[in-house]
Design an enzyme around this catalytic site. Structure first.
Site, mmCIF file in Angstrom:
data_model
loop_
_atom_site.group_PDB
_atom_site.id
_atom_site.type_symbol
_atom_site.label_atom_id
_atom_site.label_comp_id
_atom_site.label_asym_id
_atom_site.label_seq_id
_atom_site.Cartn_x
_atom_site.Cartn_y
_atom_site.Cartn_z
ATOM 1 N N ALA A 72 1.302 -0.984 -0.222
ATOM 2 C CA ALA A 72 0.086 0.155 0.119
ATOM 3 C C ALA A 72 0.877 0.954 -0.263
ATOM 4 O O ALA A 72 0.352 2.484 -0.735
ATOM 5 C CB ALA A 72 -1.047 -0.331 1.731
ATOM 6 N N GLN A 168 -7.175 -0.550 5.804
ATOM 7 C CA GLN A 168 -8.447 -1.279 6.752
ATOM 8 C C GLN A 168 -9.796 -1.112 7.078
ATOM 9 O O GLN A 168 -10.079 -2.312 6.982
ATOM 10 C CB GLN A 168 -8.265 -0.069 7.843
ATOM 11 C CG GLN A 168 -6.908 -0.215 8.715
ATOM 12 C CD GLN A 168 -6.192 -1.589 9.284
ATOM 13 O OE1 GLN A 168 -6.143 -2.222 9.912
ATOM 14 N NE2 GLN A 168 -4.684 -0.868 9.106
ATOM 15 N N SER A 184 -4.278 -3.225 0.370
ATOM 16 C CA SER A 184 -3.147 -4.516 0.980
ATOM 17 C C SER A 184 -3.148 -5.983 1.591
ATOM 18 O O SER A 184 -4.195 -5.772 2.008
ATOM 19 C CB SER A 184 -1.880 -3.487 2.380
ATOM 20 O OG SER A 184 -0.699 -4.569 2.436
ATOM 21 N N CYS A 304 3.961 0.748 12.633
ATOM 22 C CA CYS A 304 5.061 1.441 11.564
ATOM 23 C C CYS A 304 5.600 2.858 12.419
ATOM 24 O O CYS A 304 6.718 3.014 12.023
ATOM 25 C CB CYS A 304 4.240 2.047 10.610
ATOM 26 S SG CYS A 304 2.465 1.322 9.179
#
Length: 358
Positions: A72, A168, A184, A304
């Protein structure tokens, strides 16, 4: 171990693993062919990629095309940089770093504010030179759902394109309209290392990664049939199970809310994906909590940004103090989470948190 970090990554679906194995080896060792080669093995691999492309596109709005990427983050970079906008890029304050950092790197970033509930409403003005609007569908840290349909309309009325980070949301709820959508595989029980950018028909980007232009002359590099086949299988399974998965998540959410009744919820309770439970407890030492609950896999923020020592920019954007942000945890659950795991995790986390109060 109990895994409650579904926003960071999801367990690989057995169906996705099986689809990948065909292209890691295959009958008589023929599955490794380069999908860009003209011979039979190459054509077989290319055909598998096109099947997966259709499977991924089946959960997108009609009237667009899917460009496979390495994830992504790459999809988002292709979208933001590929627009080649000369005006402002308006970005919500709670976007993923892949969006925020890329927009800031281009030095034309305008931040859109969010409410204490974690929603980015369209009542705020856009700069007159806005050429791209970026508002995600479901936030990765607090799970709040954004009014993406309204943002698409507002962007269009301003003469701008609209990019939606649906990482998400994809595979869990209907992905709403946009000009560009980034997703993703490993967030919906597919493999890591593969994602996609959906482009609405008529949207044209410039090439930002040169070297062959294998993907629609926009993205260069040899595609992985195994990763893409796994992505396609995971997308097809998510489409088939979307209602069943949502019902399971809702049951887990209701039980978790009971078990953590004395914690404070961060973000809206209703306008959110209920597989995300972001909570805080005043004075909580989260590092100690995670050490004391080593058998429970949960997060102190987005994967992240973990380890940075900085308070979450998302929690700060909804008005939390540094202390409140640093005393927050994120529990994420989904398809393969068992009710007994939620209950045992709550017992361990609550016991460890209460020990800090002594």
């Amino acid at each position: 171990m109990i895994y409650l970090d579904y926003q960071a990554s999801t367990p690989l679906a057995p169906e996705a693993r099986d689809a990948m194995l065909r292209w890691l080896d295959g009958p008589e060792g023929t599955g490794f062919g380069n999908p860009h080669s003209p011979h039979r093995m190459g054509r077989m691999a290319a055909a598998a990629i096109e099947v997966a492309r259709d499977q991924v596109a089946a959960m997108m709005p009609p009237g667009g095309r899917v460009i496979f990427t390495g994830g992504a983050t790459e999809a988002i970079n292709l979208a933001i940089r590929g627009v080649n906008a000369t005006g402002s890029i308006s970005v919500s304050a709670i976007e993923h770093a892949a969006v925020l950092d890329t927009a800031r790197a281009l030095d034309r970033c305008h931040i859109l504010n969010v409410s204490a509930e974690g929603k980015c409403n369209t009542r705020q003005d856009l700069p007159g030179d806005t050429r791209l609007v970026c508002v995600m569908q479901v936030n990765n840290e607090i799970g709040t759902i954004q009014p993406t349909v309204d943002w698409q309309r507002k962007a269009r009325s301003a003469g701008a394109l609209y990019l939606c980070d649906a990482v998400q949301a994809y595979g869990k709820q209907q992905v709403t309209g946009a000009d560009m959508i980034a997703v993703s595989a490993h967030k919906l029980h597919g493999p890591k290392g593969v994602g996609a950018l959906w482009l609405r028909d008529g949207v044209e980007l410039i090439e930002v990664q040169t070297g062959g232009g294998q993907e629609d002359r926009l993205r260069s590099g040899t595609l992985s049939p195994a990763l893409i086949a796994g992505f396609g299988a995971a997308a097809a399974l998510a489409k088939e199970r979307i209602e069943q998965d949502a019902a399971h998540v809702e049951a887990l959410w209701m039980r978790a809310r009971e078990l953590f009744a004395d914690w404070t919820l961060n973000g809206s309770e209703d306008a959110r994906w209920h597989g995300n439970l972001n909570l805080r407890r005043n004075g909580l030492d989260v590092a100690r909590l995670m050490s004391d609950c080593r058998e429970v896999m949960f997060s102190a923020g987005s994967a992240c940004a973990s380890g940075s020592g900085r308070p979450s920019h998302v929690l700060k954007a909804i008005g939390l103090t540094d202390s409140e942000a640093k005393s927050s945890i994120r529990l994420g659950f989904g398809r393969y989470t068992k009710m007994a795991e939620i209950e045992e995790a709550a017992r361990l986390i609550n016991m460890a948190a209460e020990a800090q109060d002594l």
